[in-house]
Design a protein around this motif. Structure first.
Motif, PDB file in Angstrom:
ATOM      1  N   ALA A  60      12.145  36.543 -41.166  1.00 59.36           N
ATOM      2  CA  ALA A  60      11.156  35.533 -40.792  1.00 59.36           C
ATOM      3  C   ALA A  60      11.917  34.297 -40.347  1.00 59.36           C
ATOM      4  CB  ALA A  60      10.247  35.216 -41.972  1.00 59.36           C
ATOM      5  N   LEU A  61      11.511  33.745 -39.225  1.00 62.07           N
ATOM      6  CA  LEU A  61      12.157  32.541 -38.726  1.00 62.07           C
ATOM      7  C   LEU A  61      11.588  31.325 -39.431  1.00 62.07           C
ATOM      8  CD1 LEU A  61      12.194  33.418 -34.927  1.00 62.07           C
ATOM      9  CD2 LEU A  61      14.030  33.697 -36.589  1.00 62.07           C
ATOM     10  N   SER A  62      12.372  30.301 -39.496  1.00 64.01           N
ATOM     11  CA  SER A  62      11.926  29.058 -40.116  1.00 64.01           C
ATOM     12  C   SER A  62      10.716  28.523 -39.372  1.00 64.01           C
ATOM     13  CB  SER A  62      13.029  28.008 -40.066  1.00 64.01           C
ATOM     14  OG  SER A  62      14.173  28.458 -40.719  1.00 64.01           O
ATOM     15  N   GLU A  63       9.744  28.098 -40.149  1.00 66.79           N
ATOM     16  CA  GLU A  63       8.558  27.511 -39.534  1.00 66.79           C
ATOM     17  C   GLU A  63       8.900  26.087 -39.147  1.00 66.79           C
ATOM     18  OE1 GLU A  63       4.746  28.230 -41.451  1.00 66.79           O
ATOM     19  OE2 GLU A  63       5.761  29.662 -42.745  1.00 66.79           O
ATOM     20  N   GLY A  64       8.649  25.790 -37.914  1.00 70.24           N
ATOM     21  CA  GLY A  64       8.932  24.451 -37.433  1.00 70.24           C
ATOM     22  C   GLY A  64       8.113  24.191 -36.193  1.00 70.24           C
ATOM     23  N   GLY A  65       8.201  23.010 -35.708  1.00 72.09           N
ATOM     24  CA  GLY A  65       7.471  22.686 -34.503  1.00 72.09           C
ATOM     25  C   GLY A  65       5.988  22.562 -34.770  1.00 72.09           C
ATOM     26  N   GLU A  66       5.221  22.706 -33.726  1.00 75.58           N
ATOM     27  CA  GLU A  66       3.776  22.500 -33.821  1.00 75.58           C
ATOM     28  C   GLU A  66       3.027  23.717 -34.351  1.00 75.58           C
ATOM     29  OE1 GLU A  66       2.258  21.021 -30.108  1.00 75.58           O
ATOM     30  OE2 GLU A  66       4.009  19.740 -29.843  1.00 75.58           O
ATOM     31  N   SER A  67       3.570  24.902 -34.127  1.00 73.25           N
ATOM     32  CA  SER A  67       2.869  26.120 -34.528  1.00 73.25           C
ATOM     33  C   SER A  67       2.997  26.353 -36.032  1.00 73.25           C
ATOM     34  CB  SER A  67       3.428  27.324 -33.770  1.00 73.25           C
ATOM     35  OG  SER A  67       2.800  28.500 -34.212  1.00 73.25           O
ATOM     36  N   ARG A  68       1.891  26.743 -36.661  1.00 73.79           N
ATOM     37  CA  ARG A  68       1.919  27.088 -38.088  1.00 73.79           C
ATOM     38  C   ARG A  68       2.116  28.581 -38.272  1.00 73.79           C
ATOM     39  NH1 ARG A  68      -3.561  24.309 -39.831  1.00 73.79           N
ATOM     40  NH2 ARG A  68      -4.136  26.304 -38.990  1.00 73.79           N
ATOM     41  N   LYS A  69       2.216  29.322 -37.180  1.00 79.43           N
ATOM     42  CA  LYS A  69       2.342  30.770 -37.269  1.00 79.43           C
ATOM     43  C   LYS A  69       3.792  31.153 -37.556  1.00 79.43           C
ATOM     44  CE  LYS A  69      -1.394  31.434 -33.996  1.00 79.43           C
ATOM     45  NZ  LYS A  69      -1.775  31.864 -32.672  1.00 79.43           N
ATOM     46  N   LYS A  70       3.974  32.020 -38.551  1.00 77.66           N
ATOM     47  CA  LYS A  70       5.308  32.505 -38.892  1.00 77.66           C
ATOM     48  C   LYS A  70       5.731  33.532 -37.854  1.00 77.66           C
ATOM     49  CE  LYS A  70       6.328  33.238 -43.175  1.00 77.66           C
ATOM     50  NZ  LYS A  70       6.489  33.836 -44.526  1.00 77.66           N
ATOM     51  N   GLU A  71       6.947  33.388 -37.363  1.00 88.63           N
ATOM     52  CA  GLU A  71       7.481  34.337 -36.402  1.00 88.63           C
ATOM     53  C   GLU A  71       8.528  35.217 -37.086  1.00 88.63           C
ATOM     54  OE1 GLU A  71       8.829  31.967 -33.044  1.00 88.63           O
ATOM     55  OE2 GLU A  71       6.977  32.511 -32.008  1.00 88.63           O
ATOM     56  N   TYR A  72       8.659  36.424 -36.565  1.00 88.19           N
ATOM     57  CA  TYR A  72       9.595  37.406 -37.092  1.00 88.19           C
ATOM     58  C   TYR A  72      10.487  37.884 -35.958  1.00 88.19           C
ATOM     59  CZ  TYR A  72       5.986  37.520 -40.682  1.00 88.19           C
ATOM     60  OH  TYR A  72       5.078  37.169 -41.645  1.00 88.19           O
TER      61      TYR A  72
END
Length: 104
Positions: A60-72
């Motif tokens: 899982a990538l660090s959550e950052g920026g404007e999006s609250r969606k977790k990226e993988y």
């Protein structure tokens, strides 16, 4: 010991994660890649993502920026598993063609 066969859902999830994606993006990409044949329900997807995280095949990538969606995204180990699955599928295809006399 040979690696276990991947389920179709896991195979497509790993393929989708060669670029960072969030859950809904993965569902869309899998459906697109499979030409609509494979549709992942949210429960199936997030269960698979948790299993893949535990195995170290994705991260899982660090959550950052404007999006609250977790990226993988796929890890080196996940890529290795995908490569093993591709070799297994190639063997299946070659054996089927040989036995059935089908040309490539």
């Amino acid at each position: 010991m040979p690696n276990p066969a991947l389920t179709e859902a896991v195979y497509y999830i790993l393929l989708s994660l060669t670029e960072p994606l969030h859950g809904y993006g993965i569902m869309q990409h899998v459906e697109q890649l499979s030409r609509g044949r494979v549709k992942l329900a949210a429960g199936t997807l997030y269960g698979a993502l948790n299993t893949l995280l535990e195995k170290g095949w994705i991260t899982a990538l660090s959550e950052g920026g404007e999006s609250r969606k977790k990226e993988y995204v796929i890890t080196a180990l996940g890529r290795e598993m995908l490569d093993c699955e591709l070799a297994r599928l190639k063997e299946l295809l070659e054996n089927g063609r040989t036995i059935l006399g089908v040309k490539a």
